[in-house]
Motif scaffolding. Sequence first.
Motif, PDB file in Angstrom:
ATOM      1  N   LEU A  96      99.485  40.376  57.607  1.00 36.68           N
ATOM      2  CA  LEU A  96      98.445  39.516  57.064  1.00 36.68           C
ATOM      3  C   LEU A  96      98.841  38.972  55.705  1.00 36.68           C
ATOM      4  O   LEU A  96      98.498  37.850  55.332  1.00 36.68           O
ATOM      5  N   ALA A  97      99.600  39.796  54.937  1.00 38.31           N
ATOM      6  CA  ALA A  97      99.990  39.393  53.596  1.00 38.31           C
ATOM      7  C   ALA A  97     101.201  38.479  53.588  1.00 38.31           C
ATOM      8  O   ALA A  97     101.455  37.783  52.615  1.00 38.31           O
ATOM      9  N   SER A  98     101.967  38.471  54.660  1.00 37.06           N
ATOM     10  CA  SER A  98     103.220  37.716  54.681  1.00 37.06           C
ATOM     11  C   SER A  98     102.966  36.235  54.920  1.00 37.06           C
ATOM     12  O   SER A  98     102.328  35.856  55.891  1.00 37.06           O
ATOM     13  N   PRO A  99     103.467  35.371  54.045  1.00 36.46           N
ATOM     14  CA  PRO A  99     103.264  33.945  54.216  1.00 36.46           C
ATOM     15  C   PRO A  99     104.182  33.389  55.286  1.00 36.46           C
ATOM     16  O   PRO A  99     105.171  34.003  55.652  1.00 36.46           O
ATOM     17  N   LEU A 100     103.847  32.214  55.763  1.00 38.81           N
ATOM     18  CA  LEU A 100     104.692  31.555  56.745  1.00 38.81           C
ATOM     19  C   LEU A 100     105.731  30.733  55.998  1.00 38.81           C
ATOM     20  O   LEU A 100     105.420  29.717  55.389  1.00 38.81           O
ATOM     21  N   LEU A 101     107.006  31.198  56.045  1.00 37.74           N
ATOM     22  CA  LEU A 101     108.082  30.543  55.332  1.00 37.74           C
ATOM     23  C   LEU A 101     109.232  30.295  56.267  1.00 37.74           C
ATOM     24  O   LEU A 101     109.276  30.785  57.388  1.00 37.74           O
ATOM     25  N   ALA A 102     110.217  29.531  55.755  1.00 36.63           N
ATOM     26  CA  ALA A 102     111.442  29.355  56.518  1.00 36.63           C
ATOM     27  C   ALA A 102     112.174  30.683  56.660  1.00 36.63           C
ATOM     28  O   ALA A 102     112.810  30.948  57.674  1.00 36.63           O
ATOM     29  N   ALA A 103     112.105  31.524  55.630  1.00 38.35           N
ATOM     30  CA  ALA A 103     112.758  32.825  55.674  1.00 38.35           C
ATOM     31  C   ALA A 103     112.118  33.680  56.759  1.00 38.35           C
ATOM     32  O   ALA A 103     110.899  33.804  56.832  1.00 38.35           O
ATOM     33  N   GLU A 104     112.966  34.294  57.602  1.00 42.02           N
ATOM     34  CA  GLU A 104     112.442  35.109  58.688  1.00 42.02           C
ATOM     35  C   GLU A 104     113.486  36.113  59.143  1.00 42.02           C
ATOM     36  O   GLU A 104     114.665  36.007  58.802  1.00 42.02           O
ATOM     37  N   CYS A 105     113.032  37.100  59.916  1.00 39.75           N
ATOM     38  CA  CYS A 105     113.919  38.117  60.477  1.00 39.75           C
ATOM     39  C   CYS A 105     113.753  38.165  61.985  1.00 39.75           C
ATOM     40  O   CYS A 105     112.667  37.889  62.506  1.00 39.75           O
ATOM     41  N   ARG A 106     114.822  38.540  62.683  1.00 38.95           N
ATOM     42  CA  ARG A 106     114.786  38.632  64.141  1.00 38.95           C
ATOM     43  C   ARG A 106     115.842  39.621  64.599  1.00 38.95           C
ATOM     44  O   ARG A 106     116.802  39.902  63.877  1.00 38.95           O
ATOM     45  N   ASP A 107     115.685  40.135  65.794  1.00 36.91           N
ATOM     46  CA  ASP A 107     116.671  41.034  66.382  1.00 36.91           C
ATOM     47  C   ASP A 107     117.663  40.229  67.214  1.00 36.91           C
ATOM     48  O   ASP A 107     117.287  39.288  67.924  1.00 36.91           O
ATOM     49  N   VAL A 108     118.930  40.614  67.123  1.00 33.95           N
ATOM     50  CA  VAL A 108     120.010  39.926  67.822  1.00 33.95           C
ATOM     51  C   VAL A 108     120.859  40.963  68.554  1.00 33.95           C
ATOM     52  O   VAL A 108     121.223  41.990  67.963  1.00 33.95           O
ATOM     53  N   ALA A 109     121.159  40.710  69.819  1.00 31.91           N
ATOM     54  CA  ALA A 109     122.053  41.577  70.586  1.00 31.91           C
ATOM     55  C   ALA A 109     123.449  40.966  70.568  1.00 31.91           C
ATOM     56  O   ALA A 109     123.609  39.761  70.794  1.00 31.91           O
ATOM     57  N   PHE A 110     124.449  41.786  70.280  1.00 33.97           N
ATOM     58  CA  PHE A 110     125.830  41.320  70.287  1.00 33.97           C
ATOM     59  C   PHE A 110     126.697  42.400  70.906  1.00 33.97           C
ATOM     60  O   PHE A 110     126.808  43.495  70.384  1.00 33.97           O
ATOM     61  N   GLU A 111     127.275  42.056  72.066  1.00 36.06           N
ATOM     62  CA  GLU A 111     128.039  43.022  72.857  1.00 36.06           C
ATOM     63  C   GLU A 111     127.128  44.201  73.174  1.00 36.06           C
ATOM     64  O   GLU A 111     126.065  44.027  73.732  1.00 36.06           O
ATOM     65  N   ASP A 112     127.498  45.424  72.773  1.00 34.71           N
ATOM     66  CA  ASP A 112     126.685  46.576  73.173  1.00 34.71           C
ATOM     67  C   ASP A 112     125.836  47.109  72.028  1.00 34.71           C
ATOM     68  O   ASP A 112     125.455  48.279  72.012  1.00 34.71           O
ATOM     69  N   ALA A 113     125.522  46.253  71.055  1.00 30.01           N
ATOM     70  CA  ALA A 113     124.781  46.727  69.889  1.00 30.01           C
ATOM     71  C   ALA A 113     123.665  45.757  69.526  1.00 30.01           C
ATOM     72  O   ALA A 113     123.707  44.569  69.848  1.00 30.01           O
ATOM     73  N   SER A 114     122.659  46.301  68.836  1.00 29.44           N
ATOM     74  CA  SER A 114     121.547  45.500  68.337  1.00 29.44           C
ATOM     75  C   SER A 114     121.646  45.389  66.816  1.00 29.44           C
ATOM     76  O   SER A 114     122.021  46.351  66.135  1.00 29.44           O
ATOM     77  N   PHE A 115     121.310  44.219  66.316  1.00 30.97           N
ATOM     78  CA  PHE A 115     121.313  43.967  64.882  1.00 30.97           C
ATOM     79  C   PHE A 115     120.009  43.274  64.513  1.00 30.97           C
ATOM     80  O   PHE A 115     119.424  42.560  65.329  1.00 30.97           O
ATOM     81  N   THR A 116     119.556  43.484  63.298  1.00 26.90           N
ATOM     82  CA  THR A 116     118.438  42.712  62.777  1.00 26.90           C
ATOM     83  C   THR A 116     118.987  41.748  61.744  1.00 26.90           C
ATOM     84  O   THR A 116     119.728  42.137  60.841  1.00 26.90           O
ATOM     85  N   VAL A 117     118.630  40.485  61.896  1.00 26.59           N
ATOM     86  CA  VAL A 117     119.184  39.395  61.096  1.00 26.59           C
ATOM     87  C   VAL A 117     118.041  38.704  60.358  1.00 26.59           C
ATOM     88  O   VAL A 117     117.014  38.374  60.954  1.00 26.59           O
ATOM     89  N   CYS A 118     118.224  38.494  59.064  1.00 31.66           N
ATOM     90  CA  CYS A 118     117.228  37.801  58.256  1.00 31.66           C
ATOM     91  C   CYS A 118     117.897  36.617  57.574  1.00 31.66           C
ATOM     92  O   CYS A 118     119.007  36.743  57.045  1.00 31.66           O
ATOM     93  N   ASP A 119     117.232  35.470  57.581  1.00 35.33           N
ATOM     94  CA  ASP A 119     117.839  34.313  56.934  1.00 35.33           C
ATOM     95  C   ASP A 119     116.908  33.708  55.897  1.00 35.33           C
ATOM     96  O   ASP A 119     115.723  34.026  55.819  1.00 35.33           O
ATOM     97  N   ALA A 120     117.497  32.858  55.067  1.00 32.51           N
ATOM     98  CA  ALA A 120     116.740  32.170  54.030  1.00 32.51           C
ATOM     99  C   ALA A 120     117.497  30.918  53.640  1.00 32.51           C
ATOM    100  O   ALA A 120     118.732  30.876  53.693  1.00 32.51           O
ATOM    101  N   ASP A 121     116.760  29.901  53.243  1.00 30.14           N
ATOM    102  CA  ASP A 121     117.332  28.641  52.808  1.00 30.14           C
ATOM    103  C   ASP A 121     117.299  28.607  51.280  1.00 30.14           C
ATOM    104  O   ASP A 121     116.222  28.493  50.677  1.00 30.14           O
ATOM    105  N   PRO A 122     118.455  28.706  50.613  1.00 26.73           N
ATOM    106  CA  PRO A 122     118.464  28.731  49.144  1.00 26.73           C
ATOM    107  C   PRO A 122     117.840  27.499  48.509  1.00 26.73           C
ATOM    108  O   PRO A 122     117.401  27.557  47.354  1.00 26.73           O
TER     109      PRO A 122
END
Length: 243
Positions: free
Chosen positions: A14-40
Motif C-alpha cells: 500500500l505504501a509503495s508508489p507506482l514507479l518505473a523501478a520494479e522487481c521481478r523473478d527471472v529463471a535462467f537455466e536451473d536457477a531463479s534470480f530476483t532482478v530489480c531495475d531503475a532508470d537513472p
Amino acid sequence: MKTCAAIWTILSLLASPLLAAECRDVAFEDASFTVCDADPAKDDIRLFLKDASGDVLGTFDSVAASLAPDVLVWAMNGGMYHTDRRPVGHYVEDGEELAPLVTREGPGNFGLLPNGVLCLGDGAAAIWESRAFAKRSPACRFATQSGPMLVIDGALHPRFIEDSDSLNIRNGVGVTADGTLIAAISNRRVNFHHFARLFRDVLLTPNALFLDGTISRLYAPSLGRHDFGFPMGPMLGVVAPGD
C-alpha cells in the motif's frame, strides 16, 4: 509470525508508489534470480551507509525509517565492507568520499582483478573497471567499489570457471546499453560463471559488477520480500516521494 509477515507485506504494498523501478523473478537455466531495475534519468537511485548523525544504518528498516515520509522502493547490500562495516573500496555518498579507490590486486573476491566501481551521477549510471576509473576520475554523486567485475565490455571475467563448485548466494549490478541500472540476486547458490552469464546473456548488461555473496540480501516490498540478517555496510536502493 505468518500473520505478521502478511500484514507487513500488505502495508508495504500500500505504501509503495507506482514507479518505473520494479522487481521481478527471472529463471535462467536451473536457477531463479530476483532482478530489480531503475532508470537513472527518472528514478532516485542512492547508496546508503550512515544516517544524519553519522551512525551506520546497517539495515533496510533503518534506511526506510531515515527516509520517511519518502519510500524505499527496493534495496540490496551495495558493496563489501570490513567488520566495522566500513567500505572495503572506494565509496562516495551524496558527493562526499568516505573511502578511497583501491587498484592493487589482493586476496578475496574484491582483489580478483579486474574489479570495478558503480558510479551514479546526474541522471546516469555507469560501471567502470577500477583502473580506468582512476584514469578518468568521473564525477559521481554516489559510488561504490567492489569486485570482481562480472562482465567487462561484453566479456566474462577471465578467471571464471564454467563448472566451478564454488557456489553461493550472490548479488550484483549492471548497466544496460541504454543506461538502465539492473540489480540481481540469486535465489539459490550459483557460481560466478553462471551469475555473470545472467547479466551478459539475459539482462544484456555490457558491464556488470559483483557486490557480494553469503550476506547478499534484498528488500522488495512489491514482492513481499524483506531479507533479514546481520547489520550490513553500504546498501543500494531506489527512493520515491512519499505522501
